[in-house]
Structure formats: structure tokens, C-alpha cells
Write an enzyme that holds these catalytic residues in place. Structure first.
Site, PDB file in Angstrom:
ATOM      1  N   ASP A 178      -6.355   1.053   1.074  1.00  0.00           N
ATOM      2  CA  ASP A 178      -6.443   1.005   2.488  1.00  0.00           C
ATOM      3  C   ASP A 178      -7.871   0.688   2.834  1.00  0.00           C
ATOM      4  OD1 ASP A 178      -7.982   3.299   1.932  1.00  0.00           O
ATOM      5  OD2 ASP A 178      -6.812   4.522   3.224  1.00  0.00           O
TER       6      ASP A 178
ATOM      7  N   LYS B 198       0.942  -1.235  -0.008  1.00  0.00           N
ATOM      8  CA  LYS B 198      -0.048   0.028   0.008  1.00  0.00           C
ATOM      9  C   LYS B 198       0.814   1.308   0.018  1.00  0.00           C
ATOM     10  CE  LYS B 198      -1.474   2.265   3.385  1.00  0.00           C
ATOM     11  NZ  LYS B 198      -1.674   2.669   4.712  1.00  0.00           N
TER      12      LYS B 198
END
Length: 224
Positions: free
Chosen positions: A139, A121
């Protein structure tokens, strides 16, 4: 509405209403954004922005951060979630930047993930925001909103599965922007508990809303 039409409606809406979305993390260069994103894991951007000014004043470059000790760095980020691990990650990250990347933040997701504290991420955020690559960072907001809108299937159980489905259907030039669109929508409108459907402009194709409306309609019918 089929999946192609759903994605087209999503992109069209935000391309018109928020054509140049930006991260809410404060930074002035790639190094600062990398530090901020590492700190933002399971922590709000608002909290991160409260601690980074003094942190960057004392550690303005990776060469300086690489020389920090745990006890020196920890007080700067002690109010951030998981400060012990993040203190170690920041020092390790800075040392690797200096020793293996000539103090420069690497461009590829693969190289970024070699850095301590940098998962997929975080790597996607840096690759997208700094280097304008078509990377989709997933996320909790992106995961939740993309499912509620019906952009990805409910069977997608991991961030990587969601990422792959999103980049498969979003035009490449919009992938980086779509990351911010989904985050900001999830942060301020499609919140985890009690989403603000009355203030949402996407209800005409939102699967969550259609199911919610159907439940309410069924409930009111049963009361009649």
C-alpha cells in the site's frame, strides 16, 4: 551498508521489537477481514473499524450480504471513501463467494483477485493474514517506507515492482510480518510529511535520513 545488510538490519530490528505484528482492522473470520480490507482502500483502518460492527451484525455471512440491495447496504458504509463503488463491490463479492466458492474465502491470490473489489493488494493481505502465505501487500505506506529505507530502488515505480523486490530479499517466514512492519512504521513514525526521524530506530541504515542529515550538515557548514 549493502542491500543484503540493509535487509538483515530491517528484519532483525522488527523481529526483536515487534515479533508478532497484527493488522489493525477488526475482524473475527476470513469473510469479515475480506469485507474490512475492501472497505479500507484509500480509507483509514480507524474509520473502517467504526462502521464494521453494525455492518457485520446485519450481514454476518456472505449468503446474507449477497441478498442485500444497494439501498439497503449503502447506509452502513456511507462514511467510507468511495461508498458507491464499495457498496457494489461488496454485494458482487458476496454473490461470487456464494456461487463460485461455496461461501468460503478462497486461499490463492489468483482466486481472490477474481472477486469484485479485490485487487492484488487486498488479495495479498488475505492470503498472508488468513492463510499464512508469503505474500507482500504493497500500500502507500509500504511503498513509501521501503523506498526511504533503501530496501527497494527508487526506480521501482509500481506496487508490483516494489512487491517483487521486497519478497526477493526478505526471508519467506518474515514476508507476511514485514508487510505489517512497514505499514505500522509508515503509519506512526515514517509518516508522509515530516517523518519522525528523531523517534526512529532505523536511522542508522535509512537512506532518507542519511540524505536529510547530509543536507542539514551541508547547510550548517555553509552558514559558518
Amino acid at each position: 551498508m549493502n542491500k543484503k545488510e540493509r535487509f538483515q538490519a530491517f528484519v532483525h530490528h522488527f523481529a526483536e521489537t515487534k515479533p508478532e505484528p497484527q493488522t489493525e482492522l477488526s475482524y473475527r473470520n476470513p469473510y469479515e477481514l475480506l469485507v474490512a480490507v475492501i472497505l479500507s482502500a484509500q480509507c483509514t483502518d480507524k474509520r473502517v473499524n467504526m462502521v464494521t460492527p453494525s455492518l457485520f451484525k446485519s450481514y454476518p455471512a456472505p449468503e446474507i450480504l449477497a441478498q442485500a440491495t444497494f439501498d439497503e447496504l449503502f447506509p452502513f458504509i456511507k462514511s467510507i471513501s468511495y461508498p458507491n463503488n464499495k457498496t457494489k463491490h461488496l454485494i458482487g463479492m458476496a454473490k461470487m463467494l456464494v456461487e463460485q466458492f461455496n461461501s468460503e474465502v478462497p486461499e490463492t491470490v489468483e482466486d481472490l483477485q477474481k472477486l469484485p473489489g479485490v485487487g492484488r493488494k487486498t488479495a495479498n493481505v488475505i492470503s498472508s493474514v488468513i492463510f499464512n502465505q508469503p505474500a507482500m501487500a504493497v500500500d502507500t505506506h509500504v511503498f513509501r517506507v521501503s523506498k526511504r529505507l533503501g530496501l527497494v530502488t527508487q526506480s521501482a515505480k509500481t506496487p508490483l515492482e516494489v512487491e517483487k523486490q521486497l519478497i526477493r530479499h526478505i526471508p519467506e517466514q518474515y514476508i507476511g510480518k514485514a508487510h505489517h512492519w512497514l505499514i505500522l512504521h509508515g503509519r506512526y513514525v515514517c509518516i508522509a510529511r515530516n517523518p519522525k526521524c528523531a523517534k526512529c530506530d532505523l536511522t542508522h541504515f535509512c537512506r532518507f535520513f542519511s540524505k536529510k542529515f547530509a543536507r542539514l550538515d551541508k547547510s550548517s557548514t555553509q552558514k559558518v
